[in-house]
Write a protein that holds these residues in place. Structure first.
Motif, PDB file in Angstrom:
ATOM      1  N   VAL A 114     -17.848 -10.114  47.489  1.00  0.00           N
ATOM      2  CA  VAL A 114     -16.489 -10.652  47.377  1.00  0.00           C
ATOM      3  C   VAL A 114     -16.153 -10.956  45.927  1.00  0.00           C
ATOM      4  CG1 VAL A 114     -15.009 -12.604  47.990  1.00  0.00           C
ATOM      5  CG2 VAL A 114     -16.403 -11.511  49.733  1.00  0.00           C
ATOM      6  N   ALA A 115     -17.090 -11.564  45.205  1.00  0.00           N
ATOM      7  CA  ALA A 115     -16.846 -11.891  43.801  1.00  0.00           C
ATOM      8  C   ALA A 115     -16.622 -10.628  42.974  1.00  0.00           C
ATOM      9  CB  ALA A 115     -18.024 -12.681  43.237  1.00  0.00           C
ATOM     10  N   LEU A 116     -17.438  -9.627  43.170  1.00  0.00           N
ATOM     11  CA  LEU A 116     -17.291  -8.375  42.428  1.00  0.00           C
ATOM     12  C   LEU A 116     -15.968  -7.703  42.755  1.00  0.00           C
ATOM     13  CD1 LEU A 116     -18.664  -6.402  40.479  1.00  0.00           C
ATOM     14  CD2 LEU A 116     -19.627  -5.267  42.463  1.00  0.00           C
ATOM     15  N   TYR A 117     -15.594  -7.684  44.030  1.00  0.00           N
ATOM     16  CA  TYR A 117     -14.323  -7.088  44.445  1.00  0.00           C
ATOM     17  C   TYR A 117     -13.149  -7.807  43.789  1.00  0.00           C
ATOM     18  CZ  TYR A 117     -10.432  -5.693  47.388  1.00  0.00           C
ATOM     19  OH  TYR A 117      -9.227  -5.239  47.825  1.00  0.00           O
ATOM     20  N   LEU A 118     -13.177  -9.129  43.808  1.00  0.00           N
ATOM     21  CA  LEU A 118     -12.082  -9.889  43.207  1.00  0.00           C
ATOM     22  C   LEU A 118     -11.992  -9.665  41.703  1.00  0.00           C
ATOM     23  CD1 LEU A 118     -12.362 -13.228  45.190  1.00  0.00           C
ATOM     24  CD2 LEU A 118     -10.604 -11.461  45.410  1.00  0.00           C
ATOM     25  N   ILE A 119     -13.117  -9.557  41.038  1.00  0.00           N
ATOM     26  CA  ILE A 119     -13.121  -9.296  39.600  1.00  0.00           C
ATOM     27  C   ILE A 119     -12.532  -7.920  39.306  1.00  0.00           C
ATOM     28  CG2 ILE A 119     -14.634  -8.849  37.617  1.00  0.00           C
ATOM     29  CD1 ILE A 119     -16.447 -11.105  38.758  1.00  0.00           C
ATOM     30  N   VAL A 120     -12.948  -6.914  40.058  1.00  0.00           N
ATOM     31  CA  VAL A 120     -12.444  -5.555  39.834  1.00  0.00           C
ATOM     32  C   VAL A 120     -10.944  -5.476  40.114  1.00  0.00           C
ATOM     33  CG1 VAL A 120     -12.546  -3.189  40.701  1.00  0.00           C
ATOM     34  CG2 VAL A 120     -14.654  -4.422  40.205  1.00  0.00           C
ATOM     35  N   VAL A 121     -10.504  -6.051  41.223  1.00  0.00           N
ATOM     36  CA  VAL A 121      -9.076  -6.018  41.558  1.00  0.00           C
ATOM     37  C   VAL A 121      -8.269  -6.782  40.520  1.00  0.00           C
ATOM     38  CG1 VAL A 121      -7.368  -6.816  43.247  1.00  0.00           C
ATOM     39  CG2 VAL A 121      -9.417  -5.631  44.006  1.00  0.00           C
ATOM     40  N   GLY A 122      -8.785  -7.903  40.064  1.00  0.00           N
ATOM     41  CA  GLY A 122      -8.103  -8.676  39.032  1.00  0.00           C
ATOM     42  C   GLY A 122      -7.982  -7.910  37.723  1.00  0.00           C
ATOM     43  N   LEU A 123      -9.053  -7.258  37.314  1.00  0.00           N
ATOM     44  CA  LEU A 123      -9.010  -6.474  36.072  1.00  0.00           C
ATOM     45  C   LEU A 123      -8.054  -5.300  36.191  1.00  0.00           C
ATOM     46  CD1 LEU A 123     -12.760  -6.422  34.994  1.00  0.00           C
ATOM     47  CD2 LEU A 123     -10.859  -7.570  33.835  1.00  0.00           C
ATOM     48  N   LEU A 124      -8.052  -4.638  37.341  1.00  0.00           N
ATOM     49  CA  LEU A 124      -7.128  -3.516  37.530  1.00  0.00           C
ATOM     50  C   LEU A 124      -5.679  -3.996  37.582  1.00  0.00           C
ATOM     51  CD1 LEU A 124      -9.054  -1.268  40.069  1.00  0.00           C
ATOM     52  CD2 LEU A 124      -8.736  -0.908  37.616  1.00  0.00           C
ATOM     53  N   GLY A 125      -5.471  -5.209  38.077  1.00  0.00           N
ATOM     54  CA  GLY A 125      -4.122  -5.766  38.093  1.00  0.00           C
ATOM     55  C   GLY A 125      -3.643  -6.142  36.706  1.00  0.00           C
ATOM     56  N   LEU A 126      -4.534  -6.683  35.897  1.00  0.00           N
ATOM     57  CA  LEU A 126      -4.170  -7.078  34.530  1.00  0.00           C
ATOM     58  C   LEU A 126      -4.070  -5.884  33.592  1.00  0.00           C
ATOM     59  CD1 LEU A 126      -6.344 -10.269  34.073  1.00  0.00           C
ATOM     60  CD2 LEU A 126      -3.859 -10.151  34.237  1.00  0.00           C
ATOM     61  N   PHE A 127      -4.932  -4.907  33.788  1.00  0.00           N
ATOM     62  CA  PHE A 127      -4.978  -3.746  32.920  1.00  0.00           C
ATOM     63  C   PHE A 127      -4.862  -2.469  33.754  1.00  0.00           C
ATOM     64  CE2 PHE A 127      -7.747  -7.054  31.087  1.00  0.00           C
ATOM     65  CZ  PHE A 127      -7.025  -7.322  29.928  1.00  0.00           C
ATOM     66  N   PRO A 128      -3.660  -2.110  34.197  1.00  0.00           N
ATOM     67  CA  PRO A 128      -3.497  -0.938  35.065  1.00  0.00           C
ATOM     68  C   PRO A 128      -3.951   0.375  34.421  1.00  0.00           C
ATOM     69  CG  PRO A 128      -1.378  -1.979  34.623  1.00  0.00           C
ATOM     70  CD  PRO A 128      -2.421  -2.767  33.922  1.00  0.00           C
TER      71      PRO A 128
END
Length: 49
Positions: free
Chosen positions: A31-45
């Motif tokens: 869950v932590a890894l998924y949230l980090i990846v989704v957050g990074l992709l949201g901030l840096f498309p």
């Protein structure tokens, strides 16, 4: 061959679900890894391609 994020998301979810069933202690890390990846992709498309 390119992998689109639409095709990648269900694959990641399936793998994560199987890993959680096999080893429930991995749930926090997955869950932590998924949230980090989704957050990074949201901030840096531009990272998504």
């Amino acid at each position: 061959m390119t992998i689109h994020s639409l095709a990648l998301t269900p694959l990641i979810s399936l793998i994560a679900g199987i890993l959680i069933l096999v080893m429930p202690r991995l749930l926090n890390y997955i869950v932590a890894l998924y949230l980090i990846v989704v957050g990074l992709l949201g901030l840096f498309p531009q990272l998504a391609g």
